[in-house]
Enzyme design. Structure first.
Site, short mmCIF file in Angstrom:
data_model
loop_
_atom_site.label_atom_id
_atom_site.label_comp_id
_atom_site.label_asym_id
_atom_site.label_seq_id
_atom_site.Cartn_x
_atom_site.Cartn_y
_atom_site.Cartn_z
N HIS A 111 39.74 -131.76 2.66
CA HIS A 111 39.94 -130.81 3.55
C HIS A 111 38.82 -129.08 3.62
O HIS A 111 38.89 -129.18 1.93
CB HIS A 111 40.93 -130.24 3.92
CG HIS A 111 41.99 -131.50 3.95
ND1 HIS A 111 42.55 -131.63 5.89
CD2 HIS A 111 42.83 -132.25 3.57
CE1 HIS A 111 43.23 -132.49 5.83
NE2 HIS A 111 43.37 -133.21 4.32
N GLU A 197 42.68 -129.42 -0.26
CA GLU A 197 42.76 -128.00 0.50
C GLU A 197 41.15 -127.67 -0.77
O GLU A 197 41.78 -127.19 -2.02
CB GLU A 197 42.89 -127.42 0.69
CG GLU A 197 44.26 -127.69 1.89
CD GLU A 197 43.97 -127.71 3.49
OE1 GLU A 197 42.06 -127.48 3.48
OE2 GLU A 197 44.04 -128.28 4.40
#
Length: 271
Positions: A111, A197
């Site tokens: 992400h 992330e």
């Protein structure tokens, strides 16, 4: 000659006797002052426990990271049996739950995130992401925060722009990162995936240090989960998500991690 030797020997003994008497008299007239200070007890050696293997060792001999102790560099830089990486900062998120029974993660989802969007270009803003994943984001600090403050999300890992690795959820548990998603007809990707992330906004290239930390992390994960495949959030939620975006270099990722292209089912092109 023998008489002279006896004379010298006797004179020497007499001299030592006189010196001893004078020293005894001096000691009697000048007794040592009593030491009233209590003796300080010796502090016991502080023992600590290796977070990885639980062996006890003296604290000065331990490797310390994020207020945890390890008996060796190998254990510090490893994924432990509870699903936590030793050289990551641990910031536990309440947004997690257990995986379905007998489910072992076999997918990594990449992400990107920036709070507020693009703010990392002007200042360090990674703490906002930590607060968001821990449900501590102050909605009054930025108009964008007011829009998302009530959301309950998390990821297993965050790699900041400066190359810090932060872990929020054990790899053995389910983080809330993928949402409505499908990986080749397997829905609910949170059940069987690990979310990573990368701090970024989709409009900027990622930092070289982020790729390096990511590659090191993948090596750790692959040693425990050898059947991992890799995808972007946009691959498992097309039309709904665009991250990690066109600036995530999948070719660089594959080269630095050394993973087989077969484990990248959506290819190496930017998307």
């Amino acid at each position: 000659m023998f008489k002279w030797l006896l004379l010298f020997a006797g004179a020497g003994l007499f001299y030592l006797w006189i010196k001893g008497k004078k020293q005894a008299q001096f000691n009697a007239e000048n007794p040592p002052k009593p030491n009233n200070k209590p003796e300080r007890p010796t502090a016991p050696e502080v023992m600590v426990q290796c977070q990885y293997c639980k062996v006890h060792l003296p604290q000065p001999e331990a490797f310390t990271f994020d207020n945890r102790f390890y008996c060796s560099k190998e254990h510090l830089h490893a994924l432990d049996s509870n699903g936590w990486v030793g050289d990551a900062q641990w910031r536990i998120s309440p947004n997690q739950d257990t995986r379905p029974e007998n489910v072992i993660p076999d997918l990594v989802v990449i992400h990107h995130i920036s709070l507020p969007p693009g703010d990392f270009k002007n200042q360090s803003s990674s703490q906002h992401i930590v607060d968001f994943f821990q449900n501590k984001l102050d909605p009054n600090k930025h108009p964008y925060f007011a829009q998302i403050a009530d959301q309950k999300v998390s990821s297993h890992f965050l790699i900041t722009r400066s190359g810090d690795l932060i872990q929020f959820v054990s790899t053995q548990n389910k983080a809330w990162h993928a949402g409505i998603s499908s990986f080749f007809d397997r829905e609910k990707c949170n059940d069987f995936s690990i979310g990573i992330e990368m701090e970024g906004d989709g409009d900027s290239p990622f930092e070289a240090s982020q790729y390096q930390v990511l590659a090191n992390l993948i090596t750790k994960l692959a040693s425990t989960y050898p059947h991992l495949q890799f995808a972007g959030h946009s691959d498992i939620a097309p039309g709904r998500k665009t991250d990690p975006g066109i600036y995530f270099d999948w070719k660089k990722f594959q080269k630095e991690t050394g993973i087989s292209p077969e484990k990248l089912p959506f290819g190496l092109s930017s998307r």
